[in-house]
Design a protein around this motif. Structure first.
Motif, PDB file in Angstrom:
ATOM      1  N   PHE A 258       9.355   9.622 -19.311  1.00  0.00           N
ATOM      2  CA  PHE A 258      10.148   9.957 -18.135  1.00  0.00           C
ATOM      3  C   PHE A 258       9.645   9.202 -16.921  1.00  0.00           C
ATOM      4  O   PHE A 258      10.408   8.610 -16.160  1.00  0.00           O
ATOM      5  CB  PHE A 258      10.077  11.467 -17.874  1.00  0.00           C
ATOM      6  CG  PHE A 258      10.854  11.910 -16.671  1.00  0.00           C
ATOM      7  CD1 PHE A 258      12.217  12.118 -16.751  1.00  0.00           C
ATOM      8  CD2 PHE A 258      10.219  12.098 -15.450  1.00  0.00           C
ATOM      9  CE1 PHE A 258      12.937  12.518 -15.646  1.00  0.00           C
ATOM     10  CE2 PHE A 258      10.937  12.488 -14.341  1.00  0.00           C
ATOM     11  CZ  PHE A 258      12.301  12.703 -14.435  1.00  0.00           C
TER      12      PHE A 258
ATOM     13  N   PHE B 124      10.587   5.516 -16.980  1.00  0.00           N
ATOM     14  CA  PHE B 124      12.022   5.295 -16.784  1.00  0.00           C
ATOM     15  C   PHE B 124      12.429   5.499 -15.326  1.00  0.00           C
ATOM     16  O   PHE B 124      13.235   4.771 -14.778  1.00  0.00           O
ATOM     17  CB  PHE B 124      12.830   6.258 -17.677  1.00  0.00           C
ATOM     18  CG  PHE B 124      13.175   5.700 -19.009  1.00  0.00           C
ATOM     19  CD1 PHE B 124      14.291   4.895 -19.152  1.00  0.00           C
ATOM     20  CD2 PHE B 124      12.389   5.954 -20.126  1.00  0.00           C
ATOM     21  CE1 PHE B 124      14.626   4.365 -20.380  1.00  0.00           C
ATOM     22  CE2 PHE B 124      12.710   5.430 -21.360  1.00  0.00           C
ATOM     23  CZ  PHE B 124      13.824   4.636 -21.502  1.00  0.00           C
ATOM     24  N   ILE B 125      11.847   6.514 -14.689  1.00  0.00           N
ATOM     25  CA  ILE B 125      12.295   6.864 -13.345  1.00  0.00           C
ATOM     26  C   ILE B 125      11.573   6.034 -12.293  1.00  0.00           C
ATOM     27  O   ILE B 125      12.022   5.935 -11.150  1.00  0.00           O
ATOM     28  CB  ILE B 125      12.106   8.385 -13.099  1.00  0.00           C
ATOM     29  CG1 ILE B 125      12.943   8.897 -11.914  1.00  0.00           C
ATOM     30  CG2 ILE B 125      10.654   8.736 -12.851  1.00  0.00           C
ATOM     31  CD1 ILE B 125      14.304   9.318 -12.278  1.00  0.00           C
TER      32      ILE B 125
ATOM     33  N   PRO C  67      11.063   2.801 -11.266  1.00  0.00           N
ATOM     34  CA  PRO C  67      11.648   1.845 -10.316  1.00  0.00           C
ATOM     35  C   PRO C  67      12.544   2.523  -9.291  1.00  0.00           C
ATOM     36  O   PRO C  67      12.445   2.260  -8.082  1.00  0.00           O
ATOM     37  CB  PRO C  67      12.467   0.899 -11.198  1.00  0.00           C
ATOM     38  CG  PRO C  67      12.161   1.229 -12.594  1.00  0.00           C
ATOM     39  CD  PRO C  67      11.421   2.500 -12.659  1.00  0.00           C
ATOM     40  N   SER C  68      13.401   3.414  -9.793  1.00  0.00           N
ATOM     41  CA  SER C  68      14.334   4.094  -8.908  1.00  0.00           C
ATOM     42  C   SER C  68      13.601   4.958  -7.894  1.00  0.00           C
ATOM     43  O   SER C  68      13.915   4.980  -6.696  1.00  0.00           O
ATOM     44  CB  SER C  68      15.261   4.923  -9.783  1.00  0.00           C
ATOM     45  OG  SER C  68      16.079   5.708  -9.002  1.00  0.00           O
ATOM     46  N   LEU C  69      12.569   5.660  -8.386  1.00  0.00           N
ATOM     47  CA  LEU C  69      11.825   6.558  -7.513  1.00  0.00           C
ATOM     48  C   LEU C  69      11.073   5.774  -6.443  1.00  0.00           C
ATOM     49  O   LEU C  69      11.035   6.162  -5.271  1.00  0.00           O
ATOM     50  CB  LEU C  69      10.846   7.384  -8.358  1.00  0.00           C
ATOM     51  CG  LEU C  69      10.320   8.650  -7.715  1.00  0.00           C
ATOM     52  CD1 LEU C  69      11.457   9.592  -7.424  1.00  0.00           C
ATOM     53  CD2 LEU C  69       9.303   9.319  -8.616  1.00  0.00           C
TER      54      LEU C  69
ATOM     55  N   ALA D 233      11.892   2.904  -5.156  1.00  0.00           N
ATOM     56  CA  ALA D 233      12.848   2.466  -4.141  1.00  0.00           C
ATOM     57  C   ALA D 233      13.160   3.599  -3.181  1.00  0.00           C
ATOM     58  O   ALA D 233      13.175   3.417  -1.958  1.00  0.00           O
ATOM     59  CB  ALA D 233      14.116   1.951  -4.804  1.00  0.00           C
ATOM     60  N   MET D 234      13.369   4.808  -3.732  1.00  0.00           N
ATOM     61  CA  MET D 234      13.756   5.916  -2.858  1.00  0.00           C
ATOM     62  C   MET D 234      12.596   6.361  -1.967  1.00  0.00           C
ATOM     63  O   MET D 234      12.790   6.692  -0.811  1.00  0.00           O
ATOM     64  CB  MET D 234      14.267   7.095  -3.691  1.00  0.00           C
ATOM     65  CG  MET D 234      15.629   6.850  -4.267  1.00  0.00           C
ATOM     66  SD  MET D 234      16.491   8.363  -4.701  1.00  0.00           S
ATOM     67  CE  MET D 234      15.495   8.967  -6.020  1.00  0.00           C
TER      68      MET D 234
END
Lengths: 292, 343
Positions: B6, B9-10, B12-14, B16-17
């Motif tokens: 988990f 997977f999360i 890169p997105s996390l 960025a945010m």
């Protein structure tokens, strides 16, 4: 449903009339501006008689034809709108590709994790989604000036990707929930790692959801004004801030038709987008609502 | 999914945010505690054969050196929040004491930039949203009654006001309501008043912006309601009809329960989007009569001479506070639902 309800003729007439009126209100302004962008200012803004804009009386007198491309020539060649269009292309394409890549990975993880922190991440994303973009921009500006990364296209792309993430995550998360768990889990029973299962089993079937999400990422990047207007330098401007800057300079010079032509030019890609992807846009808009 | 997988997977997105949404909020808060340096003045003696004069000028080099050394400005604590451009405690207190009635108190309040923007933002949010819901439902009912062949094109046309860039949409309407534009000129003829201008008075400007907001957002609620109407089962409607339910009763007891949850969804999305109203004010050049919270941040950041980061940051924090207040009921509800699901 239509068969079950026999409507009285007067009700049908009323409903059809109402829809007709709405269609005029919805499309009228666009058609009017599209038509008027091929006229001279005296016709498009004619106080004397609005039919001038229809028949192009002054356009005929000033340019010798009923239609004129002067506005477009002025915007694209004289004011170098093509540069802004090119920048928009770069920014939008990069934003869509990067945010879909990050969003598919994250959305897949959120959809497959039953733990409580996945829920909290989604809630945080919802809060982030509600942040007015300009408040975030006011956080970026000073650091970006200090680090000398203000004004460049890559900076703007990364910012747009990040702003896009909450929405992308939500949408792809609910899309992945609809792909049966058994598919990737059976692949993992057969010896795949989680990533291999994602790569070989999920990716081939995820395209409809990715396309729908991509459309909305495209719209967000293409329609953005707050971020692009504040974070891009003059020469890197995209179309929307460029149009806004036209207003300051061209109103005085009497070249308002440049702005009208630029507005119509920026509108055309959106028309085609809706034309080709209407079904996906509708399903995307309603996804969260009807199922949730 | 295991924690480890988990996480990767999360990640890169996390990242960025966190870097570009969460940290900027911290950055906004820090910036709001500082205020720009005052310009350093220097007095020079300017001597001519006719005598000496003392001149005060801005010492650009010294000011720049200071800005370079401490780019945030000087520490100001929460004073920026309290000053005239933001919460204006002193001015509000004075207005309250001197006002001879609520009316004059509020008109004094409207001279303060923050309250003026807040008033417009809230009015916009709470006037446009219900209209959008009602109009959207009406269009959805209308389109649902159309023959199948023309439904597609109708939906295509209906989507346009929402899909088109807000700034572009507002410019298009702005040109039409111009005194020389088609709607503006027609209104002048109808009311027989050659000086009538929708841009001149605050009330008319506000109404124009509300109308734009409804035009822009109605397609969204239309689409959601329309999709909801497709899920109403025909059997239930038929059964209700056989049982003798009138048309009104069928709508009230079968259709409405199906689309009621959608109202909550539209309400949430619309409150979030309308609260950050910004582009129409730029597009309609309405800043003289109507400003929004987002717009005053933009105005501070764009700055005529210097960018007022501290001021913009303070307004941003107050805006974020507003968003938090708007979202709290939604978050509490979701939290309760989630707990019910788990238990």
């Amino acid at each position: 449903m239509a068969a079950a309800q026999k409507r009285s003729p007067s009700l049908v007439l009323f409903l059809n009339g109402f829809v007709g009126l709405w269609l005029m209100i919805a499309a009228g302004p666009f058609l009017w501006t599209l038509w008027g962008s091929f006229k001279v200012e005296g016709d498009f803004f004619s106080k004397a008689d609005w039919t001038y804009a229809l028949y192009g009386i002054r356009t005929l007198a000033e340019t010798g034809g009923v239609f004129t491309g002067n506005g477009y020539h002025g915007a694209w060649v004289q004011e170098e709108f093509w540069r802004a269009a090119l920048n928009t292309g770069i920014v939008v394409a990069s934003t869509v590709v990067i945010s879909l890549t990050l969003g598919t990975l994250g959305g897949y993880a959120l959809a497959r994790s039953g733990y409580r922190y996945a829920f909290w991440l989604l809630m945080a994303a919802l809060v982030f989604r509600a942040m007015p973009h300009i408040t975030l921009v006011s956080g970026y500006l000073l650091p970006f000036f200090e680090w000398n990364i203000w004004g460049h296209l890559p900076t703007t792309i990364i910012v747009l990707v990040a702003i896009n993430q909450p929405f992308t995550l939500w949408m792809l998360h609910s899309f992945f929930l609809n792909i049966p768990k058994d598919m990737d889990e059976s692949a993992m029973v057969d010896g795949c790692t989680r990533f291999q299962a994602f790569w070989h089993v999920i990716i081939p079937v995820m395209w409809p959801g990715v396309i729908t999400t991509g459309l909305f990422s495209f719209l967000l990047a293409y329609n953005d004004f707050a971020v692009t207007a504040m974070l891009l330098s003059q020469e890197n401007q995209t179309m929307v801030p460029k149009i806004a800057s036209f207003l300051g300079s061209t109103f005085d010079a009497g070249n308002i038709m440049f702005a009208v032509a630029a507005v119509v030019s920026a509108m055309v890609p959106l028309f085609f987008l809706v034309l080709f992807f209407q079904r996906q846009i509708v399903s995307g808009l309603t996804q969260g609502a009807v199922k949730g | 999914m295991r924690h480890r997988a988990f996480f990767w997977f999360i990640l890169p997105s996390l990242t960025a945010m966190i870097l570009l949404i969460a940290l900027p909020i911290v950055s906004v808060f820090v910036q709001s505690l500082y205020v720009e340096h005052e310009q350093i003045l220097k007095v020079t003696k300017n001597c001519t054969p006719f005598g000496c004069k003392e001149e005060t000028t801005v010492d650009f080099e010294a000011t720049q050196a200071l800005t370079k050394e401490a780019p945030l400005g000087k520490f100001n604590g929460f004073d920026t929040y309290a000053n005239r451009s933001h919460l204006a405690f002193y001015e509000v207190k004075t207005a309250w004491r001197t006002a001879d009635g609520l009316q004059s108190f509020f008109s004094n309040l409207m001279n303060l930039p923050f309250y003026k923007a807040l008033a417009f933002t809230l009015s916009y949010t709470f006037i446009v949203t219900p209209f959008v819901i009602v109009l959207g439902l009406a269009i959805a009912l209308g389109v649902n009654a159309l023959p199948k062949v023309i439904k597609g094109p109708t939906i295509f046309v209906s989507l346009l006001p929402m899909i088109v860039t807000p700034l572009i949409g507002s410019l298009i309407l702005f040109w039409m309501i111009d005194a020389k534009g088609i709607i503006g000129a027609t209104l002048q003829i109808i009311f027989d008043d050659p000086d009538l201008s929708l841009k001149a008075s605050p009330a008319l400007t506000w109404i124009t912006l509300f109308v734009y907001g409804i035009w822009h957002s109605a397609p969204f609620s239309f689409i959601v309601f329309y999709a909801g109407l497709q899920t109403v089962p025909e059997e239930t409607l038929e059964a209700a009809m056989i049982d003798g339910a009138s048309r009104w009763q069928r709508v009230r007891y079968v259709v409405v329960p199906y689309i009621a949850p959608l109202v909550t969804f539209i309400l949430l999305m619309q409150l979030m989007d309308n609260f950050r109203v910004f582009e129409p004010i730029v597009g309609f050049s309405a800043q003289a009569n109507a400003t929004s919270l987002s717009w005053i941040i933009y105005n501070d950041l764009r700055g005529q001479d210097i960018q007022l980061f501290g001021s913009a940051a303070a307004t941003s924090m107050l805006t974020i506070l507003g968003v938090a207040v708007l979202l709290t009921p939604v978050l509490i509800r979701t939290w309760q639902q989630f707990n019910r699901k788990v238990v």
